[in-house]
Design a protein around this motif. Structure first.
Motif, PDB file in Angstrom:
ATOM      1  N   LYS A   1       0.939  -0.774  -0.133  1.00 47.64           N
ATOM      2  CA  LYS A   1      -0.157   0.113  -0.102  1.00 47.64           C
ATOM      3  C   LYS A   1       0.671   1.166  -0.292  1.00 47.64           C
ATOM      4  N   GLY A   2       1.047   2.283  -0.782  1.00 42.39           N
ATOM      5  CA  GLY A   2       1.438   2.988  -1.307  1.00 42.39           C
ATOM      6  C   GLY A   2       2.346   3.214  -1.851  1.00 42.39           C
ATOM      7  N   GLU A   3       3.166   1.856  -2.295  1.00 39.31           N
ATOM      8  CA  GLU A   3       4.853   1.822  -2.000  1.00 39.31           C
ATOM      9  C   GLU A   3       4.415   2.311  -4.200  1.00 39.31           C
ATOM     10  N   ILE A   4       5.628   3.284  -4.174  1.00 34.50           N
ATOM     11  CA  ILE A   4       6.035   3.626  -5.810  1.00 34.50           C
ATOM     12  C   ILE A   4       7.307   3.028  -6.324  1.00 34.50           C
ATOM     13  N   PHE A   5       6.638   2.278  -7.158  1.00 34.43           N
ATOM     14  CA  PHE A   5       8.125   0.527  -8.097  1.00 34.43           C
ATOM     15  C   PHE A   5       8.266   1.488  -8.647  1.00 34.43           C
TER      16      PHE A   5
ATOM     17  N   GLY B   1      13.162  -4.870   8.598  1.00 34.76           N
ATOM     18  CA  GLY B   1      12.030  -5.477   9.373  1.00 34.76           C
ATOM     19  C   GLY B   1      10.868  -5.507   8.228  1.00 34.76           C
ATOM     20  N   GLU B   2      10.119  -4.892   8.130  1.00 31.51           N
ATOM     21  CA  GLU B   2       8.901  -4.302   7.161  1.00 31.51           C
ATOM     22  C   GLU B   2       9.156  -3.068   6.953  1.00 31.51           C
ATOM     23  N   HIS B   3       9.935  -1.995   7.108  1.00 29.75           N
ATOM     24  CA  HIS B   3      10.824  -0.855   6.397  1.00 29.75           C
ATOM     25  C   HIS B   3      11.330  -0.950   5.301  1.00 29.75           C
ATOM     26  N   ASP B   4      11.253   0.343   4.417  1.00 24.96           N
ATOM     27  CA  ASP B   4      11.957  -0.284   3.150  1.00 24.96           C
ATOM     28  C   ASP B   4      12.969   1.362   3.965  1.00 24.96           C
TER      29      ASP B   4
ATOM     30  N   ASN C   1       6.492   0.654   6.866  1.00 24.67           N
ATOM     31  CA  ASN C   1       4.912  -0.383   6.852  1.00 24.67           C
ATOM     32  C   ASN C   1       3.646   0.315   6.936  1.00 24.67           C
ATOM     33  N   TRP C   2       3.541   1.650   6.695  1.00 28.32           N
ATOM     34  CA  TRP C   2       2.476   2.589   7.848  1.00 28.32           C
ATOM     35  C   TRP C   2       1.007   1.957   6.646  1.00 28.32           C
TER      36      TRP C   2
ATOM     37  N   LEU D   1       6.995   9.254   4.497  1.00 21.79           N
ATOM     38  CA  LEU D   1       8.798   8.748   3.625  1.00 21.79           C
ATOM     39  C   LEU D   1       9.404   9.663   4.557  1.00 21.79           C
ATOM     40  N   PHE D   2      10.540   9.741   5.769  1.00 25.08           N
ATOM     41  CA  PHE D   2      11.407  10.283   6.856  1.00 25.08           C
ATOM     42  C   PHE D   2      12.419  10.480   6.213  1.00 25.08           C
ATOM     43  N   ARG D   3      13.207  11.461   6.012  1.00 23.64           N
ATOM     44  CA  ARG D   3      14.719  11.546   5.724  1.00 23.64           C
ATOM     45  C   ARG D   3      16.002  11.876   6.663  1.00 23.64           C
ATOM     46  N   VAL D   4      16.885  11.837   6.255  1.00 26.52           N
ATOM     47  CA  VAL D   4      17.805  12.782   7.608  1.00 26.52           C
ATOM     48  C   VAL D   4      18.983  12.950   6.184  1.00 26.52           C
TER      49      VAL D   4
END
Length: 821
Positions: free
Chosen positions: A88-92, A516-519, A558-559, A564-567
Motif C-alpha cells: 500500500k502506497g509503494e512507488i515502484f 523489518g517490514e520498513h524500506d 510500513n504504515w 517517508l522520513f529522511r535525514v
C-alpha cells in the motif's frame, strides 16, 4: 468558482486526513533495444490504463497487496507482460525493454532504481517550463515558486537558496557544470538563462543536504537533462519578448540523435515600461545543440554545445519618481546624458564518452571548455532635482516639481573587460553489486581569468563635489571654503591575471534495504578538493585542500499512511571562485579560504488523496553553521566580496510544499518558507545577512474553464519579505540596517489550445500540427511597485539623504503562441 472555493479551503484550513486509498504506483520509462524511449505505448491492467509520453515515461496506479498483471503493447513492438504485487502506497520503478523480434515475458524483480524523493530531490515536469507565465520564463521561473528559493527581481534568472547567495548554486546540464557571466550587475542586462526550455527532458532540484557526487557549493543543485529524440520534430514559441525554435531528429536505426535550439530575447517590452525613459536596444541570442551517437550497445559519444551573444545598448533619457507623504509630497526628477554599451560572448563545448563495461560497471570520460569575453562600458551623467510636488488637483502643473530642495549631478564611468577560459576533464563511473551502488570520479579544472576594472563615480550637490564615504573631510560649501583634495566618490582601478588549478574527486555508496517490514535507503560519500591560485601580477601562489563527508538516510515505514522520513547532512565547503577572490576594490587575494558549512536537513513526505486525486505534503527543517565566511554586499544582482574570511554565520528555517492535482490532470503547488540567517563580522555581533528573506509564500496553479476545456489558465504568485538591501553598498552594515519593501508579484497566463495530443486532426490546416496554442499573459497583474535598490540623494540644505526606490517592472501585457510539428 466551486473548484476555487475548494482550493482555498484546502490552503487555509488544516483538515485531518484519515482515509488512504489502497493503491500503489508503478512509474518508469519504456525503452527499445537501442535504449531509446518509446512514445504512445499502451499500458493496461483490467479497466486501468495509461500511455507513455514522448519521453517514454508512464505512471500507473494499481490495487495494492494483490497480484496484478500489466500488459505493455505497441504496434511496432512485441507485448511485455509483468505481474506486480506491491504494498500500500509503494512507488515502484519499472523500466522494461520492448523488442521487435521476439516474444517476451518479463519477470518483476522488486529492486527498482532509487526514488528521487529519498534523496531530498524535487522533480519538475518539463512541460511546465513554457506554459507558466513570467518575465523570465524558464526553469528559474519555476524554481522561484519552490520553498527555500528566493528572488526579488523578475528580470533576473539568479536565485538564492536558504540564505545563500547567487554564487552558491550548482547548475548541471547532462552532468556537466555550467557557468553564468561574471560582470552582470542588473537583471535587465542578463538576457537568456543557459538552460534552453525547449531541449529539457528532466529537471531535478535539491535545496540542500545533497550527495557527494555533486560539487562543492553551499546551497543547492539544479540538475538538467536534455532530450534524446526518437523522431523528427520542430517546436516554435513566439511572443513580444522574443522567440525560440527547436529541431530534433533521430536516424532510422536510432544510433544518432540530435536536437538544436535557437533563441532570441528582447527585454524592451519590460524595460520600456519602467520609470526611466530610455532608448533600449538589446540583443540576446544563443544557439545550443546536443548530439549523441551510439557506436555499439556498449559505447556512446555525445556533444553538448552552446554559443551565445548578448548585446546591451542602453541610453537613459529622463526619470521622475514621486515619494514622500500626502502632507509633504516629494519627487526626484533626473535628466540623463550618455549611454551604456555591454557585450557578453560565450562559447561552451563538452564531449562525453560513455562505455558500459558490463551490467555492473559504467564508465564515462567528459571534457568541456567554457570561454567568455565580457565588456561593460558606460559614461552616464545624471542631473537631478529633488523638490516639492504640486499636489493641487486640477492645476495645470499638477505632479510637477515646483521648488527644488536639492540639485546636483552624478557622473558614472566604467571600462570593464574580462576574459575567462575554463577547461575540465573528468573520469567517472558507477559500479553496482547486488543492492549496493558505488559512484566515483576524478576531475581536473583549469581556470584562466584576465580582468580589468576601471570604475569611478563623481557626485556633486549644488555645484560642490562630495567626498567619498571613507573620507574624514566633509565638504561644507557654500558655507565654508573647502581646501582639501577633490576625490571621486567611488574609484576602482585594478588589473588581474589569475590562474586556478583544481583537482576534485569523490566516492559514494548507496544501498536500498529493509529494517523489518520498513524500506530504508542509505547513502554516504566523501569529496576532496585541492586548488592552487596563481596571481601573475604579484607572483603569489597559494595551495589549499578540503575534505567534505556527506550522508543521507531515508525510511519508508510500513504504515497505512504513506510516509517517508529522511535525514541528510555533512560538512560542505565552497572553495573560492574568481569572483570570491576579488575584493570591492578589484584586488585579488589568493589567500581566501573555502567557506565551510555544517549542514543538517530533516524531511518528511506525506502522500495522500483528496477528491480521489493524489497530493503530497513535503516538509523540511534545516540548520547551517557557517565558518570562514567571506562577507559581501548585494546590489541588484551584483555581489562584491570583502575577499577575506573574517565572519561566521548561521541559517535555519522550515520549508513546506503541498503539490497535487487540485484540478484533475494538472499539477499545482503551494509553498511556504521561513528563514533566518545572520552573520558575525570581526566579532562585532550578529546582524542579518544580505539574503535574510524571512518569509516566503508562492503558488503555481493550473486550471481550465469547465465548459471550454481548451482554455487553460496559469497563475504564478510570489510573496517575499524584504531583503536587508536598502542601505548604500558602501555603508557599514552595523551602522545602517535598512530593508527593502516586501516583494509581491502575480503573473497570469491564458492559453487557448487548438491542437494537442488529445486533439489531433487528419485534415485541414491543423493537420501538420502536433501542438498549437495561442496565449495572453499579464505580468504583475496588480501593478505592485517592487523595488530592487535605492538611489541615495542628498538635500544640500538639510544635508539629509533620501532613499528613492528604483522600481522594477509594472503591469505588462504579452501575447504568445506555441506550436509543435
Amino acid at each position: 468558482m466551486k473548484k476555487l472555493k475548494l482550493t482555498l479551503k484546502l490552503l487555509f484550513v488544516l483538515l485531518p486526513i484519515v482515509a488512504l486509498a489502497q493503491t500503489a504506483t508503478i512509474n518508469g520509462v519504456i525503452l527499445d533495444e537501442f535504449n531509446q524511449p518509446i512514445d504512445a505505448v499502451n499500458i493496461k491492467s483490467g479497466d486501468l490504463g495509461t500511455q507513455t509520453n514522448s519521453n517514454g515515461f508512464f505512471s500507473l496506479k494499481i490495487p495494492a497487496n494483490t497480484d496484478i498483471t500489466v500488459v505493455f503493447s505497441h504496434v511496432s513492438f512485441k507485448n511485455v507482460e509483468a505481474t506486480f504485487n506491491l504494498k500500500k502506497g509503494e512507488i515502484f520503478e519499472f523500466n522494461p525493454i520492448m523488442k521487435q523480434d521476439a516474444v517476451q515475458i518479463s519477470t518483476v524483480v522488486l529492486n527498482g532504481k532509487k526514488r528521487k524523493d529519498v534523496e531530498g530531490i524535487i522533480t519538475i515536469a518539463p512541460d511546465a517550463l513554457i506554459k507558466i507565465p513570467g518575465a523570465q520564463a524558464g526553469v528559474e521561473n519555476l524554481l522561484k515558486t519552490l520553498p527555500g528559493v528566493s528572488s526579488n527581481n523578475e528580470l533576473s534568472t539568479q536565485y538564492s537558496v536558504r540564505g545563500g547567495n547567487y554564487d552558491e548554486n550548482l547548475i548541471y546540464v547532462n552532468g556537466i557544470e555550467v557557468y553564468r557571466p561574471f560582470l552582470i550587475r542588473s537583471g535587465q542586462q542578463e538576457g537568456l538563462s543557459f538552460v534552453n526550455s525547449d531541449l529539457v527532458s528532466n529537471i531535478e532540484f535539491s535545496a540542500g543536504g545533497f550527495q557527494a557526487k555533486y560539487g562543492d557549493k553551499l546551497s543547492s543543485v539544479l540538475d538538467i537533462t536534455y532530450k534524446k529524440p526518437t523522431d523528427f520534430g520542430v517546436a516554435a514559441n513566439l511572443s513580444l519578448l522574443g522567440g525560440s525554435l527547436a529541431v530534433e531528429t533521430a536516424s532510422n536505426d536510432s544510433k544518432f540523435t540530435g536536437i538544436v535550439g535557437l533563441r532570441y530575447r528582447d527585454n524592451s517590452l519590460l524595460v520600456d515600461a519602467q520609470e526611466t525613459e530610455t532608448n533600449f536596444n538589446p540583443t540576446f541570442a544563443d544557439l545550443q545543440s546536443y548530439f549523441t551517437y551510439r557506436f555499439t550497445d556498449k559505447f556512446e559519444l555525445s556533444f553538448l554545445g552552446n554559443a551565445s551573444l548578448n548585446k546591451y545598448n542602453y541610453i537613459p533619457l529622463t526619470r521622475q519618481t514621486n515619494f514622500g507623504t500626502l502632507d509633504n509630497p516629494l519627487a526626484l526628477v533626473v535628466r540623463y546624458e550618455g549611454q551604456e554599451k555591454d557585450q557578453y560572448q560565450t562559447l561552451f563545448g563538452a564531449l562525453s564518452a560513455n562505455y558500459k563495461v558490463n551490467d555492473d560497471l559504467d564508465l564515462s570520460l567528459v571534457t568541456s571548455t567554457y570561454h567568455t569575453t565580457e565588456e561593460e562600458y558606460f559614461d552616464i551623467l545624471a542631473q537631478y532635482a529633488l523638490g516639492e510636488v504640486n499636489s493641487n488637483i486640477g492645476d495645470d502643473n499638477f505632479g510637477e516639481v515646483e521648488f527644488a530642495e536639492g540639485i546636483g549631478s552624478q557622473l558614472n564611468h566604467g571600462r570593464n573587460d574580462l576574459d575567462a577560459l575554463i577547461s575540465t576533464i573528468e573520469a567517472k563511473g558507477t559500479y553496482t553489486k547486488n543492492e549496493n551502488e558505488f559512484k566515483f570520479s576524478v576531475k581536473y579544472t583549469n581556470e584562466d581569468i584576465r580582468d580589468r576594472l576601471v570604475e569611478w563615480e563623481v557626485i556633486d550637490s549644488a555645484g560642490f563635489s562630495i567626498n567619498p564615504p571613507s573620507s574624514d573631510a566633509f565638504n561644507e560649501q557654500p558655507y565654508e571654503p573647502y581646501q582639501g583634495p577633490l576625490e571621486a566618490y567611488q574609484n576602482v582601478r585594478a588589473t588581474n591575471s589569475t590562474v586556478i588549478n583544481r583537482l576534485q574527486a569523490y566516492v559514494q555508496w548507496s544501498l536500498r534495504s529493509k529494517i523489518g517490514e520498513h524500506d530504508v535507503w542509505y547513502n554516504a560519500g566523501v569529496r576532496s578538493h585541492s586548488w592552487t591560485v596563481d596571481d601573475a601580477l604579484t607572483n603569489q601562489s597559494v595551495s589549499q585542500s578540503v575534505f567534505s563527508p556527506r550522508a543521507q538516510f531515508a525510511i519508508k515505514p510500513n504504515w497505512d499512511k504513506d510516509m517517508l522520513f529522511r535525514v541528510s547532512g555533512g560538512l560542505y565547503y565552497q572553495p573560492p571562485f574568481y569572483r570570491e577572490l576579488r575584493d570591492r576594490f578589484g584586488v585579488v587575494n589568493a589567500d581566501v579560504k573555502a567557506q565551510k558549512s555544517v549542514h543538517l536537513v530533516v524531511g518528511n513526505d506525506y502522500s495522500f488523496k483528496i477528491w480521489d486525486r493524489p497530493f503530497k505534503l513535503t516538509s523540511e527543517a534545516y540548520y547551517k553553521k557557517l565558518t570562514d565566511v567571506n562577507p559581501y554586499t548585494l546590489e541588484n544582482v551584483r555581489i562584491r566580496y570583502r575577499a577575506n574570511n573574517n565572519a561566521e554565520a548561521f541559517a535555519y528555517g522550515l520549508d513546506l510544499r503541498l503539490n497535487g492535482e487540485f484540478v484533475p490532470g494538472t499539477e499545482s503547488w503551494f509553498s511556504f518558507g521561513y528563514l533566518k540567517t545572520e552573520e558575525n563580522i570581526n566579532d562585532r555581533g550578529y546582524i542579518p545577512r544580505p539574503t535574510d528573506q524571512r518569509l516566503k509564500f508562492a503558488a503555481l496553479f493550473q486550471d481550465y474553464v469547465p465548459n471550454i476545456p481548451s482554455m487553460k489558465m496559469y497563475l504564478n504568485l510570489v510573496y517575499n519579505t524584504g531583503l536587508p538591501g536598502g542601505s548604500p553598498s558602501y555603508a557599514d552594515p552595523y551602522v545602517y540596517q535598512n530593508r527593502l519593501p516586501d516583494y509581491k508579484r502575480a503573473d497570469v497566463g491564458l492559453q487557448f489550445v487548438l491542437v494537442d495530443k488529445d486533439k489531433q486532426f487528419d485534415s485541414g490546416w491543423k493537420k501538420p500540427f502536433k501542438e498549437l496554442s495561442f496565449g495572453f499573459e499579464i505580468f504583475n497583474v496588480f501593478n505592485v511597485q517592487n523595488s530592487i535598490t535605492n538611489t541615495w540623494v542628498r538635500d544640500v540644505y538639510s544635508k539629509r539623504q533620501y532613499a528613492i526606490a528604483n522600481y522594477l517592472t509594472p503591469r505588462v501585457f504579452n501575447v504568445r503562441t506555441t506550436m509543435r510539428f
